[in-house]
Design a protein around this motif. Sequence first.
Motif, PDB file in Angstrom:
ATOM      1  N   SER A  77     -12.025   3.900 -13.328  1.00  0.00           N
ATOM      2  CA  SER A  77     -10.699   3.360 -13.641  1.00  0.00           C
ATOM      3  C   SER A  77     -10.872   2.098 -14.466  1.00  0.00           C
ATOM      4  CB  SER A  77      -9.931   3.014 -12.354  1.00  0.00           C
ATOM      5  OG  SER A  77     -10.511   1.885 -11.728  1.00  0.00           O
ATOM      6  N   CYS A  78      -9.772   1.602 -14.973  1.00  0.00           N
ATOM      7  CA  CYS A  78      -9.827   0.328 -15.698  1.00  0.00           C
ATOM      8  C   CYS A  78     -10.044  -0.818 -14.720  1.00  0.00           C
ATOM      9  CB  CYS A  78      -8.540   0.135 -16.481  1.00  0.00           C
ATOM     10  SG  CYS A  78      -8.436  -1.414 -17.371  1.00  0.00           S
ATOM     11  N   THR A  79      -9.459  -0.700 -13.523  1.00  0.00           N
ATOM     12  CA  THR A  79      -9.683  -1.740 -12.512  1.00  0.00           C
ATOM     13  C   THR A  79     -11.174  -1.851 -12.218  1.00  0.00           C
ATOM     14  OG1 THR A  79      -7.558  -1.140 -11.545  1.00  0.00           O
ATOM     15  CG2 THR A  79      -9.002  -2.520 -10.211  1.00  0.00           C
ATOM     16  N   THR A 103       1.063  -9.176 -17.216  1.00  0.00           N
ATOM     17  CA  THR A 103       0.129  -8.042 -17.216  1.00  0.00           C
ATOM     18  C   THR A 103       0.377  -7.240 -15.944  1.00  0.00           C
ATOM     19  OG1 THR A 103      -2.206  -7.341 -17.344  1.00  0.00           O
ATOM     20  CG2 THR A 103      -1.749  -9.334 -16.084  1.00  0.00           C
ATOM     21  N   ASP A 174      -8.637  -6.247 -22.081  1.00  0.00           N
ATOM     22  CA  ASP A 174      -8.045  -5.197 -21.243  1.00  0.00           C
ATOM     23  C   ASP A 174      -7.145  -4.353 -22.158  1.00  0.00           C
ATOM     24  OD1 ASP A 174      -6.378  -3.691 -19.591  1.00  0.00           O
ATOM     25  OD2 ASP A 174      -6.188  -5.251 -18.063  1.00  0.00           O
ATOM     26  N   ALA A 176      -6.014  -1.354 -21.441  1.00  0.00           N
ATOM     27  CA  ALA A 176      -5.440  -0.281 -20.629  1.00  0.00           C
ATOM     28  C   ALA A 176      -4.156   0.307 -21.228  1.00  0.00           C
ATOM     29  CB  ALA A 176      -5.167  -0.779 -19.214  1.00  0.00           C
ATOM     30  N   GLN A 177      -3.278  -0.572 -21.721  1.00  0.00           N
ATOM     31  CA  GLN A 177      -1.968  -0.089 -22.172  1.00  0.00           C
ATOM     32  C   GLN A 177      -1.951   0.277 -23.649  1.00  0.00           C
ATOM     33  OE1 GLN A 177       1.000  -2.999 -21.082  1.00  0.00           O
ATOM     34  NE2 GLN A 177       0.347  -3.018 -18.946  1.00  0.00           N
ATOM     35  N   SER A 198      -8.269   2.256 -19.854  1.00  0.00           N
ATOM     36  CA  SER A 198      -7.794   3.025 -18.698  1.00  0.00           C
ATOM     37  C   SER A 198      -7.405   4.437 -19.132  1.00  0.00           C
ATOM     38  CB  SER A 198      -6.557   2.375 -18.071  1.00  0.00           C
ATOM     39  OG  SER A 198      -6.026   3.225 -17.060  1.00  0.00           O
ATOM     40  N   LYS A 203      -1.015   5.833 -19.191  1.00  0.00           N
ATOM     41  CA  LYS A 203      -1.601   5.203 -20.377  1.00  0.00           C
ATOM     42  C   LYS A 203      -1.558   6.154 -21.576  1.00  0.00           C
ATOM     43  CE  LYS A 203      -2.666   2.241 -17.160  1.00  0.00           C
ATOM     44  NZ  LYS A 203      -2.184   0.902 -16.957  1.00  0.00           N
TER      45      LYS A 203
HETATM   46  C1  LIG Z   1      -2.919   0.226 -15.808  1.00  0.00           C
HETATM   47  C2  LIG Z   1      -3.558  -1.059 -16.083  1.00  0.00           C
HETATM   48  C3  LIG Z   1      -4.772  -1.415 -15.494  1.00  0.00           C
HETATM   49  C4  LIG Z   1      -5.427  -0.572 -14.439  1.00  0.00           C
HETATM   50  O1  LIG Z   1      -5.829   0.651 -14.880  1.00  0.00           O
HETATM   51  P1  LIG Z   1      -6.392   1.715 -13.794  1.00  0.00           P
HETATM   52  O2  LIG Z   1      -7.141   2.681 -14.644  1.00  0.00           O
HETATM   53  O3  LIG Z   1      -5.195   2.302 -13.131  1.00  0.00           O
HETATM   54  O4  LIG Z   1      -7.257   0.973 -12.869  1.00  0.00           O
HETATM   55  C5  LIG Z   1      -5.351  -2.606 -15.850  1.00  0.00           C
HETATM   56  N1  LIG Z   1      -4.767  -3.435 -16.723  1.00  0.00           N
HETATM   57  C6  LIG Z   1      -3.594  -3.140 -17.305  1.00  0.00           C
HETATM   58  C7  LIG Z   1      -3.013  -4.109 -18.293  1.00  0.00           C
HETATM   59  C8  LIG Z   1      -2.938  -1.945 -16.989  1.00  0.00           C
HETATM   60  O5  LIG Z   1      -1.756  -1.679 -17.559  1.00  0.00           O
END
Ligand SMILES: *Cc1c(COP(=O)(O)O)cnc(C)c1O
Length: 423
Positions: A77-79, A103, A174, A176-177, A198, A203
Amino acid sequence: MEKLAIHGGTPVRTKPLPPNYPGAILMGKEELEAVSKVIMNQSPFRYYGQNMVYAVRQLEEQMAQDLSVPYVLGVTSCTAGLIVAMKAAGIGYGDKVIVPANTFIATPGAVVSAGAVPVFAEVDESLNLDPLLLESVMDEDVKAIIAVHVSGSVCDMDAIMAFAEKHNLYVIEDVAQSCGIKYKGKCAGTIGHIGVFSFQMNKMLTAGEGGAVVTRDVKLFERAARYHDQGMFRDRKRYGVETDENEDSFAGQNYRMSELTGAVMVEQWKKLDFICSSTRSHYKKVRTALEELVPELVYRKSNDRAGDLGSNLGLRFETREQARAFTEAMNAELIAARMMYNGKLVFMSPQIMNQRTPETKMSPYQYPFKHPVVYSEDMCPNSDENINLTVLIPLSPILNDDDLRDVITGVAKVYKGLFSTVS
Ligand SMILES: *Cc1c(COP(=O)(O)O)cnc(C)c1O
């Protein structure tokens, strides 16, 4: 003037726009076949098996090529990726990390899970980090900045990198988005020291869950790979790295990407160009039409119009009341509109505001910092203002010309219906 749906008029649309899950709504037989191959080969693990497909490796290589970055690591995951990135940089107990006030909770949550403490910096009219105000949250315990490219719009990376260089900080992006976003021609995620993606459902691309860590720095990459795999670096040969297996190891995690995820992501990644070119083209069409129809509209600030994804149309209002009224009226027209996180800054979540962590003895917050970290509801007034003055309308890649026309018509109708003094 046409009666607004919120006042009992006929809505612009008879049904809502298609859901904005770009990757998921484009899932199909390609992903199915890729996953089937992993299953039929009975080889779901990336590092060993009978008939290996090497899907995760394929994803990493394709991403590396397309992002122009030498090292990519699939993670769960991104986390997980953010934690991996911080551990690669040696960040943990006794460190502070700058996080934007706007965020998703995963960003500060990952900092705390890495054993460090998030400090919140203001976002500007772009809804991304305000580089001019980074200085005000800086002290000698800060080790890194997490630059989040929020909702398809890129951070002012030159200014952030200059600040980081001056203070000797790591920059973790980051993404992710905003998978696919660029800054001055460079792929976001490859500008800072480490970038994290992510592949969760909400996403740009998705396998349900998943993520990736990218870097140019071989040492950071090795440490990232080790942290994500119990201290091991199994792909040393693949990368030609001659480090000692045991000498350089440390206790780690299991954040390894499964081959099933890898297989889906290889196919999803092929769709990224279509997704980004669609959202960019949608944005351009909608904006061009609106500049003509409603010249007084103000748009969310952008740090690089060409690089931004255009996955959201951002409109800026003069007052919170206007932004709220516009949002509600748009939703009544069946065109989804929203404030980021419904107008709530990330530290307003109780687990962050109250510094709640799972530890029963020493939490990251209890480190004897020279300047202890104190949070308050009003600590980022600019950010609060900026997210509450900005309305986002998602522009899904699968919108057709009729959908786009409805968005244009809807914005013009609602704006004029609510705010125009002449009809
Ligand atoms: C969704 C998101 C994450 C987490 O992504 P996961 O893959 O669900 O862990 C982290 N940072 C931002 C800015 C996000 O929008």
